[in-house]
Design a protein around this motif. Sequence first.
Motif, PDB file in Angstrom:
ATOM      1  N   ALA A 258      49.540  45.999   8.053  1.00  0.00           N
ATOM      2  CA  ALA A 258      48.112  46.256   7.879  1.00  0.00           C
ATOM      3  C   ALA A 258      47.461  46.574   9.224  1.00  0.00           C
ATOM      4  CB  ALA A 258      47.431  45.051   7.234  1.00  0.00           C
ATOM      5  N   SER A 259      47.893  45.869  10.274  1.00  0.00           N
ATOM      6  CA  SER A 259      47.335  46.146  11.601  1.00  0.00           C
ATOM      7  C   SER A 259      47.689  47.547  12.066  1.00  0.00           C
ATOM      8  CB  SER A 259      47.843  45.112  12.613  1.00  0.00           C
ATOM      9  OG  SER A 259      49.209  45.315  12.935  1.00  0.00           O
ATOM     10  N   GLN A 260      48.820  48.083  11.541  1.00  0.00           N
ATOM     11  CA  GLN A 260      49.234  49.448  11.856  1.00  0.00           C
ATOM     12  C   GLN A 260      48.661  50.471  10.882  1.00  0.00           C
ATOM     13  OE1 GLN A 260      51.238  49.839  14.683  1.00  0.00           O
ATOM     14  NE2 GLN A 260      50.859  47.643  14.876  1.00  0.00           N
ATOM     15  N   GLU A 261      47.838  50.003   9.962  1.00  0.00           N
ATOM     16  CA  GLU A 261      47.200  50.832   8.934  1.00  0.00           C
ATOM     17  C   GLU A 261      48.236  51.487   8.013  1.00  0.00           C
ATOM     18  OE1 GLU A 261      43.483  54.032   8.494  1.00  0.00           O
ATOM     19  OE2 GLU A 261      44.435  53.737  10.447  1.00  0.00           O
ATOM     20  N   LYS A 262      49.307  50.767   7.715  1.00  0.00           N
ATOM     21  CA  LYS A 262      50.342  51.248   6.816  1.00  0.00           C
ATOM     22  C   LYS A 262      50.088  50.708   5.413  1.00  0.00           C
ATOM     23  CE  LYS A 262      52.646  53.115  10.248  1.00  0.00           C
ATOM     24  NZ  LYS A 262      52.685  54.592  10.438  1.00  0.00           N
ATOM     25  N   ILE A 263      49.952  51.592   4.458  1.00  0.00           N
ATOM     26  CA  ILE A 263      49.590  51.180   3.108  1.00  0.00           C
ATOM     27  C   ILE A 263      50.662  50.317   2.445  1.00  0.00           C
ATOM     28  CG2 ILE A 263      50.559  53.191   1.924  1.00  0.00           C
ATOM     29  CD1 ILE A 263      48.054  53.176   0.156  1.00  0.00           C
ATOM     30  N   ILE A 264      51.906  50.416   2.916  1.00  0.00           N
ATOM     31  CA  ILE A 264      52.974  49.619   2.324  1.00  0.00           C
ATOM     32  C   ILE A 264      52.771  48.135   2.577  1.00  0.00           C
ATOM     33  CG2 ILE A 264      54.558  49.631   4.302  1.00  0.00           C
ATOM     34  CD1 ILE A 264      56.853  50.080   2.287  1.00  0.00           C
ATOM     35  N   ASN A 265      51.812  47.785   3.450  1.00  0.00           N
ATOM     36  CA  ASN A 265      51.525  46.371   3.689  1.00  0.00           C
ATOM     37  C   ASN A 265      51.204  45.649   2.378  1.00  0.00           C
ATOM     38  OD1 ASN A 265      48.491  45.247   3.545  1.00  0.00           O
ATOM     39  ND2 ASN A 265      48.370  47.408   4.067  1.00  0.00           N
ATOM     40  N   TYR A 266      50.607  46.359   1.437  1.00  0.00           N
ATOM     41  CA  TYR A 266      50.211  45.719   0.187  1.00  0.00           C
ATOM     42  C   TYR A 266      51.409  45.349  -0.677  1.00  0.00           C
ATOM     43  CZ  TYR A 266      45.370  46.619   1.333  1.00  0.00           C
ATOM     44  OH  TYR A 266      44.151  46.602   1.958  1.00  0.00           O
ATOM     45  N   LEU A 267      52.516  46.078  -0.543  1.00  0.00           N
ATOM     46  CA  LEU A 267      53.731  45.703  -1.267  1.00  0.00           C
ATOM     47  C   LEU A 267      54.213  44.335  -0.788  1.00  0.00           C
ATOM     48  CD1 LEU A 267      56.175  46.171  -3.077  1.00  0.00           C
ATOM     49  CD2 LEU A 267      57.229  47.469  -1.201  1.00  0.00           C
ATOM     50  N   PHE A 268      54.263  44.161   0.535  1.00  0.00           N
ATOM     51  CA  PHE A 268      54.701  42.879   1.085  1.00  0.00           C
ATOM     52  C   PHE A 268      53.672  41.792   0.808  1.00  0.00           C
ATOM     53  CE2 PHE A 268      57.165  45.950   3.533  1.00  0.00           C
ATOM     54  CZ  PHE A 268      58.437  45.398   3.423  1.00  0.00           C
ATOM     55  N   GLY A 269      52.385  42.172   0.743  1.00  0.00           N
ATOM     56  CA  GLY A 269      51.354  41.211   0.374  1.00  0.00           C
ATOM     57  C   GLY A 269      51.560  40.693  -1.032  1.00  0.00           C
ATOM     58  N   LEU A 270      51.920  41.575  -1.949  1.00  0.00           N
ATOM     59  CA  LEU A 270      52.168  41.161  -3.339  1.00  0.00           C
ATOM     60  C   LEU A 270      53.378  40.232  -3.428  1.00  0.00           C
ATOM     61  CD1 LEU A 270      51.528  44.574  -5.133  1.00  0.00           C
ATOM     62  CD2 LEU A 270      50.120  42.511  -5.308  1.00  0.00           C
ATOM     63  N   ILE A 271      54.424  40.537  -2.649  1.00  0.00           N
ATOM     64  CA  ILE A 271      55.601  39.660  -2.625  1.00  0.00           C
ATOM     65  C   ILE A 271      55.211  38.282  -2.090  1.00  0.00           C
ATOM     66  CG2 ILE A 271      57.859  39.274  -1.562  1.00  0.00           C
ATOM     67  CD1 ILE A 271      58.199  42.353  -1.526  1.00  0.00           C
ATOM     68  N   ASN A 272      54.427  38.282  -1.004  1.00  0.00           N
ATOM     69  CA  ASN A 272      54.005  37.036  -0.369  1.00  0.00           C
ATOM     70  C   ASN A 272      53.213  36.141  -1.333  1.00  0.00           C
ATOM     71  OD1 ASN A 272      51.282  35.935   1.246  1.00  0.00           O
ATOM     72  ND2 ASN A 272      53.218  35.293   2.162  1.00  0.00           N
ATOM     73  N   VAL A 273      52.179  36.690  -1.954  1.00  0.00           N
ATOM     74  CA  VAL A 273      51.323  35.853  -2.804  1.00  0.00           C
ATOM     75  C   VAL A 273      52.053  35.421  -4.072  1.00  0.00           C
ATOM     76  CG1 VAL A 273      49.217  36.887  -1.880  1.00  0.00           C
ATOM     77  CG2 VAL A 273      50.223  37.827  -3.972  1.00  0.00           C
ATOM     78  N   THR A 274      52.962  36.259  -4.573  1.00  0.00           N
ATOM     79  CA  THR A 274      53.728  35.887  -5.761  1.00  0.00           C
ATOM     80  C   THR A 274      54.645  34.701  -5.473  1.00  0.00           C
ATOM     81  OG1 THR A 274      53.702  38.162  -6.604  1.00  0.00           O
ATOM     82  CG2 THR A 274      55.386  36.679  -7.480  1.00  0.00           C
ATOM     83  N   LEU A 275      55.377  34.780  -4.363  1.00  0.00           N
ATOM     84  CA  LEU A 275      56.290  33.694  -4.008  1.00  0.00           C
ATOM     85  C   LEU A 275      55.529  32.409  -3.663  1.00  0.00           C
ATOM     86  CD1 LEU A 275      59.037  35.546  -1.921  1.00  0.00           C
ATOM     87  CD2 LEU A 275      59.044  34.930  -4.344  1.00  0.00           C
ATOM     88  N   PHE A 276      54.392  32.549  -2.978  1.00  0.00           N
ATOM     89  CA  PHE A 276      53.621  31.360  -2.637  1.00  0.00           C
ATOM     90  C   PHE A 276      52.964  30.742  -3.876  1.00  0.00           C
ATOM     91  CE2 PHE A 276      53.241  30.277   1.911  1.00  0.00           C
ATOM     92  CZ  PHE A 276      54.218  31.140   2.395  1.00  0.00           C
ATOM     93  N   ALA A 277      52.622  31.580  -4.861  1.00  0.00           N
ATOM     94  CA  ALA A 277      52.102  31.040  -6.121  1.00  0.00           C
ATOM     95  C   ALA A 277      53.166  30.183  -6.801  1.00  0.00           C
ATOM     96  CB  ALA A 277      51.665  32.179  -7.042  1.00  0.00           C
ATOM     97  N   ILE A 278      54.420  30.637  -6.757  1.00  0.00           N
ATOM     98  CA  ILE A 278      55.527  29.877  -7.337  1.00  0.00           C
ATOM     99  C   ILE A 278      55.717  28.558  -6.584  1.00  0.00           C
ATOM    100  CG2 ILE A 278      58.023  29.863  -7.748  1.00  0.00           C
ATOM    101  CD1 ILE A 278      57.842  32.929  -8.105  1.00  0.00           C
ATOM    102  N   ILE A 279      55.594  28.613  -5.251  1.00  0.00           N
ATOM    103  CA  ILE A 279      55.709  27.392  -4.437  1.00  0.00           C
ATOM    104  C   ILE A 279      54.602  26.416  -4.795  1.00  0.00           C
ATOM    105  CG2 ILE A 279      55.514  26.463  -2.101  1.00  0.00           C
ATOM    106  CD1 ILE A 279      56.862  29.040  -1.094  1.00  0.00           C
ATOM    107  N   PHE A 280      53.370  26.915  -4.850  1.00  0.00           N
ATOM    108  CA  PHE A 280      52.233  26.041  -5.155  1.00  0.00           C
ATOM    109  C   PHE A 280      52.357  25.438  -6.560  1.00  0.00           C
ATOM    110  CE2 PHE A 280      49.723  28.693  -1.944  1.00  0.00           C
ATOM    111  CZ  PHE A 280      49.952  27.763  -0.935  1.00  0.00           C
ATOM    112  N   PHE A 281      52.945  26.187  -7.481  1.00  0.00           N
ATOM    113  CA  PHE A 281      53.182  25.647  -8.815  1.00  0.00           C
ATOM    114  C   PHE A 281      54.145  24.463  -8.748  1.00  0.00           C
ATOM    115  CE2 PHE A 281      56.058  25.575 -12.511  1.00  0.00           C
ATOM    116  CZ  PHE A 281      55.158  25.222 -13.493  1.00  0.00           C
ATOM    117  N   GLN A 282      55.204  24.614  -7.955  1.00  0.00           N
ATOM    118  CA  GLN A 282      56.218  23.565  -7.876  1.00  0.00           C
ATOM    119  C   GLN A 282      55.714  22.311  -7.167  1.00  0.00           C
ATOM    120  OE1 GLN A 282      60.429  24.944  -7.083  1.00  0.00           O
ATOM    121  NE2 GLN A 282      59.371  26.888  -6.698  1.00  0.00           N
ATOM    122  N   ILE A 283      54.824  22.481  -6.189  1.00  0.00           N
ATOM    123  CA  ILE A 283      54.313  21.300  -5.474  1.00  0.00           C
ATOM    124  C   ILE A 283      52.958  20.864  -6.034  1.00  0.00           C
ATOM    125  CG2 ILE A 283      55.584  21.851  -3.375  1.00  0.00           C
ATOM    126  CD1 ILE A 283      53.072  22.961  -2.151  1.00  0.00           C
TER     127      ILE A 283
END
Length: 241
Positions: A43-68
Amino acid sequence: MDVIGWFSINNILVNIPLGKEGYALSWIEAVGTIAGLLCIWLASQEKIINYLFGLINVTLFAIIFFQIQLYASLLLQIFFFAANIYGWYAWSRVNDFQQAELKIRWLKSSHRIFLIIVSIAAIAALTLHIDTVFGYLAVIAVNILNTFGAGLPAPVLEPDAYPFWDSTMTVLSIMAMILMTRKLVENWLIWSVINVISIVIFYKQGVYAMSVEYIILLAIAINGSRLWVKAAKRTNRNNYL
């Protein structure tokens, strides 16, 4: 190991020698953290693909938060998921005149003042009622999950250890995410503040691995601020040509 087992927080990748007992880093947290770092850096490099990694990040962290059983935090990840989808759309959209995509720019002064006032009011309100708000959000999350057969008991949340700072990070994170989707420079300044607070809070809580992660995020945010300020100056200069 089956796929479901990989997503378990008990599937440990490595024990990091931090603190008295070390820190057991799971595969899901490691991948989610790397995805989050890549998202912010791209995102700091203004690359639109940042949102793909953002979706991976929030999805995995949602799973973590569910488990804890941090159900309010899980709902915040759903908000960030939607914001990433919108940001991906906004950054790639071309208007009816086939002009370029969103340009990096500063908020208008009037909008900046409005944002500051709204943020202060929201932080104050959340600080006073944070346990009630997060408790209510946790109940909503559990009810939603139970409609899909999760069979979860009613959540019992401990009082927030740092109500003001947690409220500040929550409100500012939402503001920063919204500003990022609109390519506004102020998002990086806000992320920098959030990262500084996070470093201190996680260190005081003994979660040293997370504190180190936010040191890296702070460096990325500072560099993002530098790059976007330069880009905003170019945008402003071109508007007067």
